[in-house]
Motif scaffolding. Structure first.
Motif, PDB file in Angstrom:
ATOM      1  N   HIS A   7       0.822  -1.209   0.000  1.00 36.91           N
ATOM      2  CA  HIS A   7       0.000   0.000   0.000  1.00 36.91           C
ATOM      3  C   HIS A   7       0.858   1.262   0.000  1.00 36.91           C
ATOM      4  O   HIS A   7       0.464   2.263  -0.598  1.00 36.91           O
ATOM      5  N   LYS A   8       2.024   1.216   0.662  1.00 38.16           N
ATOM      6  CA  LYS A   8       2.777   2.445   0.919  1.00 38.16           C
ATOM      7  C   LYS A   8       4.173   2.510   0.307  1.00 38.16           C
ATOM      8  O   LYS A   8       4.634   3.594  -0.020  1.00 38.16           O
ATOM      9  N   ASN A   9       4.862   1.369   0.216  1.00 38.14           N
ATOM     10  CA  ASN A   9       6.236   1.408  -0.289  1.00 38.14           C
ATOM     11  C   ASN A   9       6.287   1.888  -1.731  1.00 38.14           C
ATOM     12  O   ASN A   9       5.366   1.633  -2.509  1.00 38.14           O
ATOM     13  N   THR A  15      11.712  -4.287  -7.184  1.00 38.26           N
ATOM     14  CA  THR A  15      10.956  -4.754  -6.025  1.00 38.26           C
ATOM     15  C   THR A  15      10.588  -6.216  -6.228  1.00 38.26           C
ATOM     16  O   THR A  15      10.041  -6.589  -7.265  1.00 38.26           O
ATOM     17  N   LEU A  16      10.909  -7.038  -5.228  1.00 41.92           N
ATOM     18  CA  LEU A  16      10.606  -8.458  -5.315  1.00 41.92           C
ATOM     19  C   LEU A  16       9.156  -8.722  -4.935  1.00 41.92           C
ATOM     20  O   LEU A  16       8.635  -8.130  -3.990  1.00 41.92           O
ATOM     21  N   ILE A  17       8.528  -9.622  -5.659  1.00 40.68           N
ATOM     22  CA  ILE A  17       7.180 -10.060  -5.323  1.00 40.68           C
ATOM     23  C   ILE A  17       7.309 -11.007  -4.134  1.00 40.68           C
ATOM     24  O   ILE A  17       8.071 -11.974  -4.180  1.00 40.68           O
ATOM     25  N   THR A  18       6.595 -10.700  -3.080  1.00 37.41           N
ATOM     26  CA  THR A  18       6.696 -11.467  -1.840  1.00 37.41           C
ATOM     27  C   THR A  18       5.436 -12.285  -1.598  1.00 37.41           C
ATOM     28  O   THR A  18       4.426 -12.118  -2.285  1.00 37.41           O
ATOM     29  N   ARG A  29      -0.856   1.735  -9.881  1.00 38.64           N
ATOM     30  CA  ARG A  29      -0.140   2.915 -10.386  1.00 38.64           C
ATOM     31  C   ARG A  29       1.190   2.511 -11.027  1.00 38.64           C
ATOM     32  O   ARG A  29       1.571   3.030 -12.075  1.00 38.64           O
ATOM     33  N   TYR A  30       1.904   1.594 -10.382  1.00 40.98           N
ATOM     34  CA  TYR A  30       3.172   1.111 -10.942  1.00 40.98           C
ATOM     35  C   TYR A  30       2.924   0.505 -12.325  1.00 40.98           C
ATOM     36  O   TYR A  30       3.614   0.847 -13.298  1.00 40.98           O
ATOM     37  N   PHE A  31       1.947  -0.399 -12.417  1.00 43.84           N
ATOM     38  CA  PHE A  31       1.690  -1.067 -13.691  1.00 43.84           C
ATOM     39  C   PHE A  31       1.223  -0.087 -14.761  1.00 43.84           C
ATOM     40  O   PHE A  31       1.615  -0.212 -15.918  1.00 43.84           O
ATOM     41  N   GLU A  53       6.268 -15.426  -6.430  1.00 44.26           N
ATOM     42  CA  GLU A  53       7.128 -14.992  -5.323  1.00 44.26           C
ATOM     43  C   GLU A  53       8.592 -15.147  -5.731  1.00 44.26           C
ATOM     44  O   GLU A  53       8.989 -16.169  -6.291  1.00 44.26           O
ATOM     45  N   GLY A  54       9.377 -14.088  -5.489  1.00 43.85           N
ATOM     46  CA  GLY A  54      10.797 -14.105  -5.808  1.00 43.85           C
ATOM     47  C   GLY A  54      11.139 -13.437  -7.129  1.00 43.85           C
ATOM     48  O   GLY A  54      12.294 -13.086  -7.352  1.00 43.85           O
ATOM     49  N   LEU A  55      10.154 -13.284  -8.009  1.00 42.06           N
ATOM     50  CA  LEU A  55      10.389 -12.540  -9.242  1.00 42.06           C
ATOM     51  C   LEU A  55      10.289 -11.043  -8.935  1.00 42.06           C
ATOM     52  O   LEU A  55       9.858 -10.654  -7.855  1.00 42.06           O
ATOM     53  N   THR A  56      10.656 -10.219  -9.895  1.00 38.51           N
ATOM     54  CA  THR A  56      10.613  -8.772  -9.693  1.00 38.51           C
ATOM     55  C   THR A  56       9.363  -8.175 -10.332  1.00 38.51           C
ATOM     56  O   THR A  56       8.720  -8.804 -11.178  1.00 38.51           O
ATOM     57  N   MET A  57       9.077  -6.953  -9.942  1.00 37.73           N
ATOM     58  CA  MET A  57       7.967  -6.245 -10.565  1.00 37.73           C
ATOM     59  C   MET A  57       8.257  -5.979 -12.036  1.00 37.73           C
ATOM     60  O   MET A  57       7.340  -5.926 -12.845  1.00 37.73           O
ATOM     61  N   ARG A  58       9.513  -5.843 -12.412  1.00 41.64           N
ATOM     62  CA  ARG A  58       9.880  -5.724 -13.831  1.00 41.64           C
ATOM     63  C   ARG A  58       9.438  -6.988 -14.569  1.00 41.64           C
ATOM     64  O   ARG A  58       8.850  -6.907 -15.652  1.00 41.64           O
TER      65      ARG A  58
END
Length: 71
Positions: A7-9, A15-18, A29-31, A53-58
């Motif tokens: 929500h905030k970061n 950024t890693l998908i957790t 907004r990022y997408f 999980e473990g992949l990036t937002m890219r």
């Protein structure tokens, strides 16, 4: 893997998908910034995010764009 407050970061390409990933307005907004104003979550992509999980937002943005090319 560090906790991400979806929500905030500030979300960056690296950024890693957790395990705590959430589809939030912040994520949307990022997408939209990476994939364009036509970005929308659909069930298949939301499931892909949960399983990534473990992949990036890219990686996620590239996956969404690739799915759009295949339509």
């Amino acid at each position: 893997m560090s906790n991400v407050d979806w929500h905030k970061n500030t979300i960056e390409d690296s950024t890693l998908i957790t395990a705590t990933y959430k589809n939030t307005q912040n994520v949307r907004r990022y997408f939209k910034a990476k994939c364009g104003e036509d970005f929308k979550f659909d069930r298949d992509f939301m499931q892909w995010m949960q399983d990534s999980e473990g992949l990036t937002m890219r990686d996620a943005a590239q996956e969404w764009l690739q799915r759009q090319e295949q339509k």
